[in-house]
Design an enzyme around this catalytic site. Structure first.
Site, mmCIF file in Angstrom:
data_model
loop_
_atom_site.group_PDB
_atom_site.id
_atom_site.type_symbol
_atom_site.label_atom_id
_atom_site.label_comp_id
_atom_site.label_asym_id
_atom_site.label_seq_id
_atom_site.Cartn_x
_atom_site.Cartn_y
_atom_site.Cartn_z
ATOM 1 N N ASP A 1 0.839 -1.202 0.000
ATOM 2 C CA ASP A 1 0.000 0.000 0.000
ATOM 3 C C ASP A 1 0.877 1.256 0.000
ATOM 4 O O ASP A 1 0.563 2.249 -0.643
ATOM 5 C CB ASP A 1 -0.925 -0.011 1.227
ATOM 6 C CG ASP A 1 -1.734 -1.294 1.294
ATOM 7 O OD1 ASP A 1 -2.497 -1.544 0.356
ATOM 8 O OD2 ASP A 1 -1.577 -2.065 2.262
ATOM 9 N N HIS B 1 -4.720 -3.272 6.528
ATOM 10 C CA HIS B 1 -4.606 -3.486 5.072
ATOM 11 C C HIS B 1 -6.008 -3.827 4.572
ATOM 12 O O HIS B 1 -6.384 -4.990 4.467
ATOM 13 C CB HIS B 1 -3.625 -4.625 4.770
ATOM 14 C CG HIS B 1 -3.666 -5.051 3.335
ATOM 15 N ND1 HIS B 1 -3.192 -4.276 2.304
ATOM 16 C CD2 HIS B 1 -4.160 -6.163 2.745
ATOM 17 C CE1 HIS B 1 -3.390 -4.888 1.155
ATOM 18 N NE2 HIS B 1 -3.988 -6.036 1.392
HETATM 19 P P1 NAX Z 1 -3.505 -17.812 -4.595
HETATM 20 O O1 NAX Z 1 -4.924 -18.272 -4.412
HETATM 21 O O2 NAX Z 1 -2.925 -17.738 -5.948
HETATM 22 O O3 NAX Z 1 -2.557 -18.745 -3.728
HETATM 23 C C1 NAX Z 1 -2.808 -19.073 -2.397
HETATM 24 C C2 NAX Z 1 -2.232 -20.438 -2.170
HETATM 25 O O4 NAX Z 1 -2.353 -20.713 -0.782
HETATM 26 C C3 NAX Z 1 -2.959 -21.548 -2.923
HETATM 27 O O5 NAX Z 1 -2.038 -22.278 -3.706
HETATM 28 C C4 NAX Z 1 -3.598 -22.389 -1.830
HETATM 29 O O6 NAX Z 1 -3.587 -23.773 -2.136
HETATM 30 C C5 NAX Z 1 -2.668 -22.081 -0.662
HETATM 31 N N1 NAX Z 1 -3.279 -22.285 0.650
HETATM 32 C C6 NAX Z 1 -4.519 -22.000 1.064
HETATM 33 N N2 NAX Z 1 -4.703 -22.379 2.322
HETATM 34 C C7 NAX Z 1 -3.526 -22.883 2.729
HETATM 35 C C8 NAX Z 1 -3.073 -23.440 3.945
HETATM 36 N N3 NAX Z 1 -3.893 -23.583 4.991
HETATM 37 N N4 NAX Z 1 -1.802 -23.871 4.040
HETATM 38 C C9 NAX Z 1 -0.974 -23.759 2.979
HETATM 39 N N5 NAX Z 1 -1.330 -23.260 1.790
HETATM 40 C C10 NAX Z 1 -2.599 -22.819 1.679
HETATM 41 O O7 NAX Z 1 -3.411 -16.426 -3.818
HETATM 42 P P2 NAX Z 1 -2.289 -15.317 -3.943
HETATM 43 O O8 NAX Z 1 -2.624 -14.402 -5.049
HETATM 44 O O9 NAX Z 1 -0.955 -15.955 -3.931
HETATM 45 O O10 NAX Z 1 -2.557 -14.498 -2.609
HETATM 46 C C11 NAX Z 1 -2.264 -15.052 -1.363
HETATM 47 C C12 NAX Z 1 -2.807 -14.162 -0.237
HETATM 48 O O11 NAX Z 1 -2.206 -12.872 -0.277
HETATM 49 C C13 NAX Z 1 -4.323 -13.915 -0.353
HETATM 50 O O12 NAX Z 1 -4.905 -14.032 0.927
HETATM 51 C C14 NAX Z 1 -4.391 -12.465 -0.805
HETATM 52 O O13 NAX Z 1 -5.603 -11.854 -0.435
HETATM 53 C C15 NAX Z 1 -3.208 -11.889 -0.075
HETATM 54 N N6 NAX Z 1 -2.707 -10.589 -0.536
HETATM 55 C C16 NAX Z 1 -2.202 -9.756 0.387
HETATM 56 C C17 NAX Z 1 -1.696 -8.520 0.051
HETATM 57 C C18 NAX Z 1 -1.141 -7.607 1.089
HETATM 58 O O14 NAX Z 1 -0.746 -6.479 0.729
HETATM 59 N N7 NAX Z 1 -1.057 -7.968 2.368
HETATM 60 C C19 NAX Z 1 -1.736 -8.031 -1.360
HETATM 61 C C20 NAX Z 1 -1.878 -9.147 -2.353
HETATM 62 C C21 NAX Z 1 -2.821 -10.240 -1.951
HETATM 63 O O15 NAX Z 1 -4.131 -9.792 -2.161
#
Ligand code: NAX
Length: 327
Positions: A158, A186
């Site tokens: 951000d 966030h």
């Molecule tokens: P994706 O859906 O591409 O990847 C997430 C991965 O996590 C998947 O492969 C899934 O199988 C795995 N997963 C889910 N539950 C799990 C668990 N209990 N143990 C291990 N693996 C698990 O998401 P992606 O685009 O990589 O985003 C990941 C996270 O980052 C999301 O929650 C998203 O909202 C968050 N973000 C945070 C941001 C920030 O600034 N703090 C910005 C970007 C993003 O939105």
């Protein structure tokens, strides 16, 4: 040099795919620091993770000494020195925020417990998976043998978003912008504090004399930037999120005398609720992250800060009401 153990959860996801290779290149922990990568995924994503591991192998990185890839929490967090908690359950259509909080609470309780049991006593944890501030609270409160100050939630993305928008408006390169700090959650309530932002050492509010632009355009652009990217790309920010995760951990580990945005365990700074994870200006020296606590805010800024601090407290209350918080 002994290898350090670095955990990445959600390692087969889109952020993981960007993040792992940048860590393997030495960008976060230094060009001479050997690494053991410990990658955690859901069982269902193990075939995809196997492909990611094949690609790490094919980079022949001199720093990567070993790769553990698993869906087992003990194996993943065993001896971990650093952890990027990226994987979480995304919000789906029709899901209430309370549902999202409670589903993810389950994930972060389990991970907090595993960190408590198996990670190094000095582990540093950066939570990226959303809702990241409150997921961080859950993991830290579950890992009760560790200090809550070992846990952080990511808001540097951000800050980078805000910095670029301000640079563009001021018609300067973004390297000229300082102190563009995110306060609070966030989420769409975050407050990008332009009042303390400097351009070439001078307050940006003295350069851009348009209170309406700051209050009505700039703030809402930053608050809504994640959603705008989803709309444009059909998927959420990934490269820029990995970039910010790299940047945050690097600042925590390697230090930063200039203020940066990260959510830390609040002790009531700026009127936030103690015990929530609140983004504020921090510096980092010798691995110790310290908030800057003496910035003054006018009533306009205070109102914005109050709103985002209240949202964080409300998220905590929701977890408490569901019996999901260990405090
Ligand atoms: P994706 O859906 O591409 O990847 C997430 C991965 O996590 C998947 O492969 C899934 O199988 C795995 N997963 C889910 N539950 C799990 C668990 N209990 N143990 C291990 N693996 C698990 O998401 P992606 O685009 O990589 O985003 C990941 C996270 O980052 C999301 O929650 C998203 O909202 C968050 N973000 C945070 C941001 C920030 O600034 N703090 C910005 C970007 C993003 O939105």
């Amino acid at each position: 040099m002994e290898p350090i153990k670095v955990v990445i959860t959600g390692a087969a996801g889109q952020i993981g795919y960007q993040l792992i290779y940048r860590i393997a290149s030495g960008e976060v922990f230094g060009p001479d620091q050997p690494l053991i990568l410990q990658l955690l995924e859901l069982e269902a994503a193990m075939p995809a993770l196997k492909g990611v591991v094949m690609e790490i192998d094919d980079c022949a990185s001199s720093l990567v000494h070993d790769i553990v890839y698993t869906s087992d929490l003990k194996e993943a967090f065993n001896g971990a020195d650093y952890a990027f908690l990226v994987g979480s359950v995304p919000r789906k259509a029709g899901m209430e925020r309370a549902d999202l909080l409670s589903i993810n609470a389950g994930v972060f309780i389990d991970q907090g417990r595993a960190i408590n049991q198996y990670a190094s006593r000095d582990v540093k944890v950066l939570v990226v998976g959303n809702p990241c501030n409150t997921n961080c609270l859950i993991a830290a409160s579950t890992a009760s043998d560790l200090s809550p100050h070992q846990f952080f939630a990511m808001t540097l993305l951000d800050e980078y978003r805000a910095t670029t928008q301000l640079a563009r408006k001021a018609n300067v390169h973004h390297s000229k912008i300082e102190n563009c700090i995110i306060f609070g959650n966030h989420s769409s309530t975050l407050f990008p504090d332009y009042w303390h932002t400097l351009v070439d050492g001078k307050p940006i509010v003295d350069l851009i004399k348009s209170p309406k632009w700051f209050e009505e355009e700039f703030i809402s652009t930053i608050q809504g930037r994640g959603a705008a990217i989803i709309q444009a790309r059909g998927a959420s920010s990934a490269a820029s999120a990995a970039n910010a995760a790299v940047g945050t951990m690097k600042k925590i580990v390697m230090g930063s005398e200039t203020p940066f945005s990260v959510a830390i365990y609040s002790q009531g700074e700026y009127g936030s609720t103690p015990g929530t994870y609140v983004s504020m200006p921090c510096t980092s020296v010798d691995g110790k992250v310290t908030p800057i606590t003496d910035w003054k805010h006018n009533p306009l800024a205070q109102d914005r800060m109050k709103a985002t601090f209240e949202e964080l407290e409300k998220e905590r209350q929701t977890l408490r009401a569901l019996g999901l918080l260990n405090d």
